[in-house]
Design a protein around this motif. Structure first.
Motif, PDB file in Angstrom:
ATOM      1  N   THR A 166      71.507  39.190  38.584  1.00 33.91           N
ATOM      2  CA  THR A 166      72.804  38.975  37.947  1.00 33.91           C
ATOM      3  C   THR A 166      73.115  37.486  37.873  1.00 33.91           C
ATOM      4  O   THR A 166      72.575  36.695  38.663  1.00 33.91           O
ATOM      5  CB  THR A 166      73.903  39.744  38.719  1.00 33.91           C
ATOM      6  OG1 THR A 166      75.080  39.786  37.953  1.00 33.91           O
ATOM      7  CG2 THR A 166      74.211  39.090  40.041  1.00 33.91           C
ATOM      8  N   PRO A 167      73.959  37.068  36.936  1.00 32.06           N
ATOM      9  CA  PRO A 167      74.339  35.652  36.867  1.00 32.06           C
ATOM     10  C   PRO A 167      75.004  35.181  38.166  1.00 32.06           C
ATOM     11  O   PRO A 167      75.642  35.976  38.876  1.00 32.06           O
ATOM     12  CB  PRO A 167      75.339  35.616  35.704  1.00 32.06           C
ATOM     13  CG  PRO A 167      75.050  36.828  34.898  1.00 32.06           C
ATOM     14  CD  PRO A 167      74.554  37.862  35.861  1.00 32.06           C
ATOM     15  N   LYS A 168      74.859  33.894  38.472  1.00 33.39           N
ATOM     16  CA  LYS A 168      75.349  33.322  39.723  1.00 33.39           C
ATOM     17  C   LYS A 168      76.821  33.624  39.988  1.00 33.39           C
ATOM     18  O   LYS A 168      77.208  33.870  41.124  1.00 33.39           O
ATOM     19  CB  LYS A 168      75.134  31.809  39.738  1.00 33.39           C
ATOM     20  CG  LYS A 168      73.812  31.391  40.246  1.00 33.39           C
ATOM     21  CD  LYS A 168      73.756  29.895  40.441  1.00 33.39           C
ATOM     22  CE  LYS A 168      72.405  29.530  40.990  1.00 33.39           C
ATOM     23  NZ  LYS A 168      72.293  28.132  41.299  1.00 33.39           N
ATOM     24  N   GLU A 169      77.627  33.599  38.935  1.00 32.40           N
ATOM     25  CA  GLU A 169      79.068  33.771  39.152  1.00 32.40           C
ATOM     26  C   GLU A 169      79.440  35.161  39.660  1.00 32.40           C
ATOM     27  O   GLU A 169      80.539  35.367  40.169  1.00 32.40           O
ATOM     28  CB  GLU A 169      79.875  33.426  37.895  1.00 32.40           C
ATOM     29  CG  GLU A 169      79.561  34.274  36.689  1.00 32.40           C
ATOM     30  CD  GLU A 169      78.523  33.662  35.763  1.00 32.40           C
ATOM     31  OE1 GLU A 169      78.479  34.087  34.601  1.00 32.40           O
ATOM     32  OE2 GLU A 169      77.758  32.777  36.204  1.00 32.40           O
ATOM     33  N   THR A 218      72.159  36.455  53.599  1.00 30.83           N
ATOM     34  CA  THR A 218      72.148  36.581  52.139  1.00 30.83           C
ATOM     35  C   THR A 218      73.423  36.008  51.542  1.00 30.83           C
ATOM     36  O   THR A 218      73.376  35.265  50.555  1.00 30.83           O
ATOM     37  CB  THR A 218      71.983  38.063  51.734  1.00 30.83           C
ATOM     38  OG1 THR A 218      70.712  38.518  52.211  1.00 30.83           O
ATOM     39  CG2 THR A 218      72.060  38.241  50.227  1.00 30.83           C
ATOM     40  N   LYS A 219      74.552  36.319  52.151  1.00 27.95           N
ATOM     41  CA  LYS A 219      75.823  35.789  51.660  1.00 27.95           C
ATOM     42  C   LYS A 219      75.842  34.260  51.788  1.00 27.95           C
ATOM     43  O   LYS A 219      76.321  33.565  50.898  1.00 27.95           O
ATOM     44  CB  LYS A 219      76.985  36.421  52.425  1.00 27.95           C
ATOM     45  CG  LYS A 219      78.330  36.153  51.807  1.00 27.95           C
ATOM     46  CD  LYS A 219      79.416  37.003  52.436  1.00 27.95           C
ATOM     47  CE  LYS A 219      80.773  36.636  51.839  1.00 27.95           C
ATOM     48  NZ  LYS A 219      81.853  37.410  52.448  1.00 27.95           N
ATOM     49  N   TYR A 224      75.445  28.851  49.355  1.00 27.30           N
ATOM     50  CA  TYR A 224      74.674  27.606  49.263  1.00 27.30           C
ATOM     51  C   TYR A 224      74.252  27.341  47.821  1.00 27.30           C
ATOM     52  O   TYR A 224      74.388  26.218  47.326  1.00 27.30           O
ATOM     53  CB  TYR A 224      73.444  27.685  50.174  1.00 27.30           C
ATOM     54  CG  TYR A 224      72.585  26.457  50.086  1.00 27.30           C
ATOM     55  CD1 TYR A 224      72.893  25.324  50.817  1.00 27.30           C
ATOM     56  CD2 TYR A 224      71.474  26.427  49.243  1.00 27.30           C
ATOM     57  CE1 TYR A 224      72.112  24.185  50.726  1.00 27.30           C
ATOM     58  CE2 TYR A 224      70.691  25.295  49.145  1.00 27.30           C
ATOM     59  CZ  TYR A 224      71.008  24.180  49.887  1.00 27.30           C
ATOM     60  OH  TYR A 224      70.242  23.050  49.773  1.00 27.30           O
ATOM     61  N   GLU A 225      73.752  28.364  47.144  1.00 24.97           N
ATOM     62  CA  GLU A 225      73.295  28.187  45.762  1.00 24.97           C
ATOM     63  C   GLU A 225      74.444  27.867  44.810  1.00 24.97           C
ATOM     64  O   GLU A 225      74.218  27.307  43.741  1.00 24.97           O
ATOM     65  CB  GLU A 225      72.536  29.430  45.292  1.00 24.97           C
ATOM     66  CG  GLU A 225      71.182  29.558  45.958  1.00 24.97           C
ATOM     67  CD  GLU A 225      70.434  30.827  45.601  1.00 24.97           C
ATOM     68  OE1 GLU A 225      71.006  31.705  44.927  1.00 24.97           O
ATOM     69  OE2 GLU A 225      69.268  30.936  46.010  1.00 24.97           O
TER      70      GLU A 225
END
Length: 187
Positions: A9-12, A40-41, A46-47
Motif C-alpha cells: 500500500t502507499p506510504k500514507e 513494524t510500526k 521511520y520510513e
C-alpha cells in the motif's frame, strides 16, 4: 494479512495497517508477536521520517523482546534503534549498537551485515573518526565482493568520498564522486 497489505500500500496508508498489526498482536499476548508488531510500526514511522515516534515504538518492541529467544529479531531491532539514534545525533549509542549487529550479522545475513557496516562507517564519520570510517568502507567493499552483493558498494564509495573531502584530498574526492554518483542516481 495486514503485513502483506502494509507492504503493498502507499506510504500514507501504511500506518493504518501497522496499527491493525499491533492491535491483532496484542490480542495474542505473545511477547514475540507483540514485539515484532511494535518493530513494524517503528519501521513505518521511520520510513515516514517520524524519527521520535519510530524510536518510541522500537523501545516498546525492545521491552517485549527482552525474554524472547530470537536473536535475528533482536538484532534487527537493534539495527533499527541504531539507525534512529544516528538520525537523532546519538552517534556513540549508534556505534555501540551497530558494533553488536555487525558481530551477529557477519554470520547470519550478508545484506544486514553490509547495511550495518555502512551505518557504522557513517556514524564514525559523524564523530570525526575518519580513519575508522575509511577502514569500514574498504571492508564493506571487500565483503560485498566476497558475497557477490554489490548493492552497497556505491554507498561505501560515497562515504569514502566524504572522508577524502574532509581530509582535504579534494581531487581524489571529486574523482570518486564522478564514479559513484551515476551509480547512486540509478537506484
Amino acid at each position: 494479512a495486514y503485513k502483506a497489505l502494509l507492504h503493498s500500500t502507499p506510504k500514507e496508508y501504511q500506518l493504518v495497517y501497522a496499527d491493525s498489526i499491533l492491535q491483532s498482536a496484542l490480542v495474542t499476548k505473545n511477547d514475540k508477536i507483540i514485539g515484532s508488531a511494535y518493530m513494524t510500526k517503528g519501521i513505518v514511522f521511520y520510513e515516514n521520517k517520524l524519527i521520535k515516534e519510530a524510536l518510541d515504538n522500537y523501545l516498546a518492541a525492545d521491552q517485549y523482546l527482552l525474554n524472547v529467544d530470537d536473536q535475528y529479531l533482536k538484532h534487527k531491532l537493534k539495527y533499527g534503534i541504531a539507525i534512529t539514534k544516528y538520525y537523532l545525533g546519538l552517534y556513540d549509542e549508534a556505534i555501540s549498537l551497530l558494533s553488536e549487529c555487525i558481530v551477529f550479522f557477519a554470520e547470519e545475513n550478508d545484506r544486514a551485515y553490509l547495511n550495518s557496516l555502512h551505518a557504522l562507517s557513517l556514524s564514525y564519520s559523524m564523530i570525526g573518526n575518519y580513519n575508522s570510517s575509511s577502514l569500514i568502507n574498504a571492508k564493506g567493499i571487500v565483503v560485498g565482493k566476497e558475497v557477490d552483493d554489490y548493492s552497497m558498494e556505491p554507498y561505501f564509495m560515497l562515504s569514502e568520498a566524504v572522508n577524502l573531502n574532509v581530509r582535504k584530498n579534494y581531487f581524489k574526492a571529486i574523482s570518486q564522486l564522478h564514479i559513484v554518483l551515476p551509480k547512486i542516481c540509478k537506484t
